[in-house]
Design an enzyme around this catalytic site. Structure first.
Site, PDB file in Angstrom:
ATOM      1  N   ASP A  28       0.811  -1.221   0.000  1.00  0.00           N
ATOM      2  CA  ASP A  28       0.000   0.000   0.000  1.00  0.00           C
ATOM      3  C   ASP A  28       0.837   1.260   0.000  1.00  0.00           C
ATOM      4  O   ASP A  28       0.448   2.278  -0.580  1.00  0.00           O
ATOM      5  CB  ASP A  28      -0.938  -0.003   1.212  1.00  0.00           C
ATOM      6  CG  ASP A  28      -2.193  -0.805   0.948  1.00  0.00           C
ATOM      7  OD1 ASP A  28      -2.155  -1.676   0.059  1.00  0.00           O
ATOM      8  OD2 ASP A  28      -3.215  -0.572   1.621  1.00  0.00           O
ATOM      9  N   CYS A  82       1.108  -7.970   5.168  1.00  0.00           N
ATOM     10  CA  CYS A  82       0.630  -6.607   4.944  1.00  0.00           C
ATOM     11  C   CYS A  82      -0.864  -6.559   4.656  1.00  0.00           C
ATOM     12  O   CYS A  82      -1.515  -7.576   4.472  1.00  0.00           O
ATOM     13  CB  CYS A  82       1.456  -5.951   3.851  1.00  0.00           C
ATOM     14  SG  CYS A  82       3.176  -5.708   4.360  1.00  0.00           S
ATOM     15  N   ASP A  83      -1.332  -5.337   4.556  1.00  0.00           N
ATOM     16  CA  ASP A  83      -2.731  -4.948   4.619  1.00  0.00           C
ATOM     17  C   ASP A  83      -3.775  -5.967   4.151  1.00  0.00           C
ATOM     18  O   ASP A  83      -4.395  -6.647   4.935  1.00  0.00           O
ATOM     19  CB  ASP A  83      -2.917  -3.656   3.818  1.00  0.00           C
ATOM     20  CG  ASP A  83      -2.242  -2.491   4.500  1.00  0.00           C
ATOM     21  OD1 ASP A  83      -1.392  -2.731   5.369  1.00  0.00           O
ATOM     22  OD2 ASP A  83      -2.550  -1.350   4.176  1.00  0.00           O
ATOM     23  N   LYS A  84      -3.997  -6.066   2.836  1.00  0.00           N
ATOM     24  CA  LYS A  84      -5.116  -6.855   2.325  1.00  0.00           C
ATOM     25  C   LYS A  84      -4.798  -8.336   2.262  1.00  0.00           C
ATOM     26  O   LYS A  84      -5.686  -9.160   2.100  1.00  0.00           O
ATOM     27  CB  LYS A  84      -5.526  -6.369   0.924  1.00  0.00           C
ATOM     28  CG  LYS A  84      -5.645  -4.860   0.797  1.00  0.00           C
ATOM     29  CD  LYS A  84      -6.458  -4.264   1.910  1.00  0.00           C
ATOM     30  CE  LYS A  84      -6.233  -2.768   2.037  1.00  0.00           C
ATOM     31  NZ  LYS A  84      -4.880  -2.362   2.368  1.00  0.00           N
ATOM     32  N   CYS A 132       4.864  -2.122   8.364  1.00  0.00           N
ATOM     33  CA  CYS A 132       5.222  -0.803   8.895  1.00  0.00           C
ATOM     34  C   CYS A 132       4.890  -0.687  10.377  1.00  0.00           C
ATOM     35  O   CYS A 132       3.863  -1.180  10.843  1.00  0.00           O
ATOM     36  CB  CYS A 132       4.553   0.283   8.078  1.00  0.00           C
ATOM     37  SG  CYS A 132       5.169   0.341   6.374  1.00  0.00           S
ATOM     38  N   GLU A 163      -6.754   4.568  -0.614  1.00  0.00           N
ATOM     39  CA  GLU A 163      -6.418   5.182   0.669  1.00  0.00           C
ATOM     40  C   GLU A 163      -5.990   6.623   0.449  1.00  0.00           C
ATOM     41  O   GLU A 163      -5.250   6.930  -0.488  1.00  0.00           O
ATOM     42  CB  GLU A 163      -5.279   4.414   1.353  1.00  0.00           C
ATOM     43  CG  GLU A 163      -5.708   3.056   1.869  1.00  0.00           C
ATOM     44  CD  GLU A 163      -4.601   2.336   2.617  1.00  0.00           C
ATOM     45  OE1 GLU A 163      -4.912   1.360   3.304  1.00  0.00           O
ATOM     46  OE2 GLU A 163      -3.433   2.756   2.509  1.00  0.00           O
ATOM     47  N   SER A 191      -5.405   5.127   5.096  1.00  0.00           N
ATOM     48  CA  SER A 191      -4.382   4.228   5.604  1.00  0.00           C
ATOM     49  C   SER A 191      -4.481   4.187   7.116  1.00  0.00           C
ATOM     50  O   SER A 191      -4.914   5.156   7.752  1.00  0.00           O
ATOM     51  CB  SER A 191      -2.999   4.742   5.188  1.00  0.00           C
ATOM     52  OG  SER A 191      -1.987   4.096   5.922  1.00  0.00           O
TER      53      SER A 191
END
Length: 552
Positions: A78, A119-121, A191, A442, A468
């Site tokens: 992202d 990570c995110d998704k 992150c 985002e 985000s």
């Protein structure tokens, strides 16, 4: 064993010949086949080391009597795709990941699976696919990045984006910007703040689908490799006892996850992923349920971007287990629920210890009496919208502001950097929702620009897109219904006054229904930029943000 469908009997001799072609032995084929679903790639800092995590998981599976087989999954970073066309693919990739996990696990008749996202998704996508297939499985993330250090202070990616705003405002010179970009992200891993990736990895623990430590053990440390080995061993117990995801992800488990979400101050994106994961389990999560739980749940953590603590400090303080122990002691969790450890929630956290009451506030000294997220409802968000209330300045929680309306992120960013936004404004960004985007980009660039320019306590931002986990300030997203679906947010005009009350969960424009009706009659249809490719298919099938942006 499920894998007997490809291993056993005369008619499966051709199948066995292909398995032998992989280098597998007869002894290995006699054991359960375990999919090690690795999202390793060299383009995502959170995933660059997942090959080492996968090797450790394989060692654990072998040690416990199984045969591990690594299979792939895609991922999008992202941070790297932020602020350009690539971000349209981020949320949408969650569905591709879920579909690919379903495909690989089902088509190859695996007996169990260890999911290695970070990570995110990728985290919710893998979990959605595993719940859909419903074979014994658990999540083993790659762990968070270490915090960076700039000017004697710990930093993360969110400060890096804000540094751009500071540079544009003349508060940071070329050398300062270069120092930030070279020092903010010092290691592999997701992150380092309580952004979306770490939020979801922590909530996998709360949901019961990962071993304790999944969300907080830093990526570069040896304990993460040990954690991966234990995850590989543990999946063999799940296979032996036939414990499956749908035995664990019950309505009560989601209640626990949302409670921990509120205590940790997680990313607003959890309100997209939790309903989507629940959907795969045949459950429905209403956004108002988040508010009901928030009213009873104190916010115990202020991790970046809400505060100055980072994931490594959460780990040192006792991790998610210590947070859950605080909540359980107050009777806020269902402690009798099963988890992938083989023990109940209560048994998992019985010996947890809060080793730093500043990082994890005790119940009698919370950051706030209510949870980290708030869902607002009103005439421009009839089905709801979300704000990370724990990251909002107190003076912005209840206020009125003047709308400055933009179609798309780029126009808004240009106006912010051009000095066109004034104190008391609310930046309204339209056509960034699941359908309108498509893919719900985002808005970290505009929120970081406002923060870097020192306007985060004076200017709000609202969008049918999303933010985000690194965003802070009065950033209100996921407005439903979205502009592309006829939502009233698409009828706002420059100069409209918007009243926000995050304590009472309301948001309303001072526009009558009659005026909205007149504007709707004059409104021209919005034309999508997407004409082909799988995003066009996604745009046709995706539901609204309040339903988790799932495909229907």
């Amino acid at each position: 064993m499920i894998s007997d469908q490809i291993k056993t009997g005369v008619d499966r001799a051709p199948h066995r010949s292909l398995l032998y072609a992989l280098g597998l032995t007869e002894e290995e084929l006699s054991r359960p086949l375990i999919a090690v679903v690795s999202a390793q790639s060299d383009i995502i800092p959170g995933h660059v080391h997942l090959d080492k995590i996968a090797e450790a998981v394989k060692a654990g599976v072998y040690a416990a009597g199984g045969t591990p087989v690594v299979v792939p999954a895609i991922g999008v970073c992202d941070g790297i795709v932020m602020g350009h066309k690539g971000m349209h693919y981020s949320l949408a990739s969650r569905e591709l990941i879920a579909d690919s996990v379903e495909t690989l696990l089902t088509a190859h008749c695996f007996d169990g699976a260890v999911l290695i996202p970070n990570c995110d998704k990728i985290v919710p996508g893998m979990l959605m696919g595993a719940i859909r297939v419903n074979i014994p499985a658990l999540v083993c993330s790659g762990g968070p990045m270490l915090a960076g250090h700039v000017g004697g202070k710990k930093t993360s990616l969110s400060q890096m984006f804000e540094a751009v705003g500071a540079y544009q405002a003349g508060k940071l010179d070329d050398a300062g910007l270069r120092k930030c970009e070279q020092s903010s992200c010092p290691s592999c891993g997701s992150c380092s703040g309580m952004f979306t990736a770490n939020s979801m990895n922590c909530l996998c623990e709360a949901l019961g689908m990962a071993l304790p430590g999944n969300g907080s053990i830093p990526a570069p440390v040896s304990a993460r490799i040990q954690f991966a080995k234990h995850s590989g061993m543990k999946v063999m117990e799940l296979v032996e006892k036939n414990i499956r995801p749908r035995d664990i992800v019950t309505a009560e488990a989601f209640h626990n996850a949302i409670t921990v979400d509120m205590a940790l101050g997680c990313s607003t994106n959890t309100s997209l992923h939790i309903p989507a994961i629940a959907h795969e389990a045949g459950l429905t999560i209403d956004l108002k349920q988040f508010n009901e739980i928030s009213e009873k749940t104190p916010n115990l953590c202020h991790l970046a971007p809400a505060g100055e603590h980072f994931m490594e400090e959460l780990d040192e303080a006792g991790g998610v287990s210590a947070v859950m122990k605080e909540l359980a002691d107050a009777g806020l969790l269902h402690t009798e629920l099963p988890t992938v450890t083989g023990y109940t929630v209560g048994e998992n956290i019985a010996h947890a210890d809060n080793r730093d009451p500043e990082v994890i506030r005790p119940l009698d000294k919370p950051y706030s009496a209510t949870g980290g997220l708030a869902f607002l409802f009103g005439n421009i968000a009839r089905n709801g919208c979300v704000v990370k209330r724990s990251a909002v300045a107190p003076e912005m929680r209840v206020h009125s502001c003047t709308a400055r309306v933009f179609e798309g992120e780029e126009a808004a960013v240009k106006a912010i950097f051009g000095g066109e936004i004034r104190k008391g404004d609310i930046v309204v960004i339209l056509y960034e929702g699941p359908k309108g985007g498509p893919g719900m980009r985002e808005m970290l660039v505009p929120t970081s620009a406002l923060a870097g320019m020192g306007l985060d306590k004076d200017v709000a931002l609202i969008t049918d897109g999303r933010f985000s986990g690194a965003s802070r300030g009065a950033s209100i997203g996921h407005v439903s219904p979205e502009a592309a679906a006829g939502g009233e947010i698409g009828l706002l005009r420059d100069g409209d006054i918007i009243d926000i009350d995050m304590d009472k969960y309301t948001i309303n424009a001072r526009v009558t229904d009659e005026e909205f009706a007149c504007r709707r009659a004059e409104q021209k249809p919005h034309e999508s930029w997407v004409k082909n490719g799988w995003l066009a298919r996604y745009q046709r099938m995706v539901s609204s943000a309040d339903e988790g942006a799932v495909l229907k």
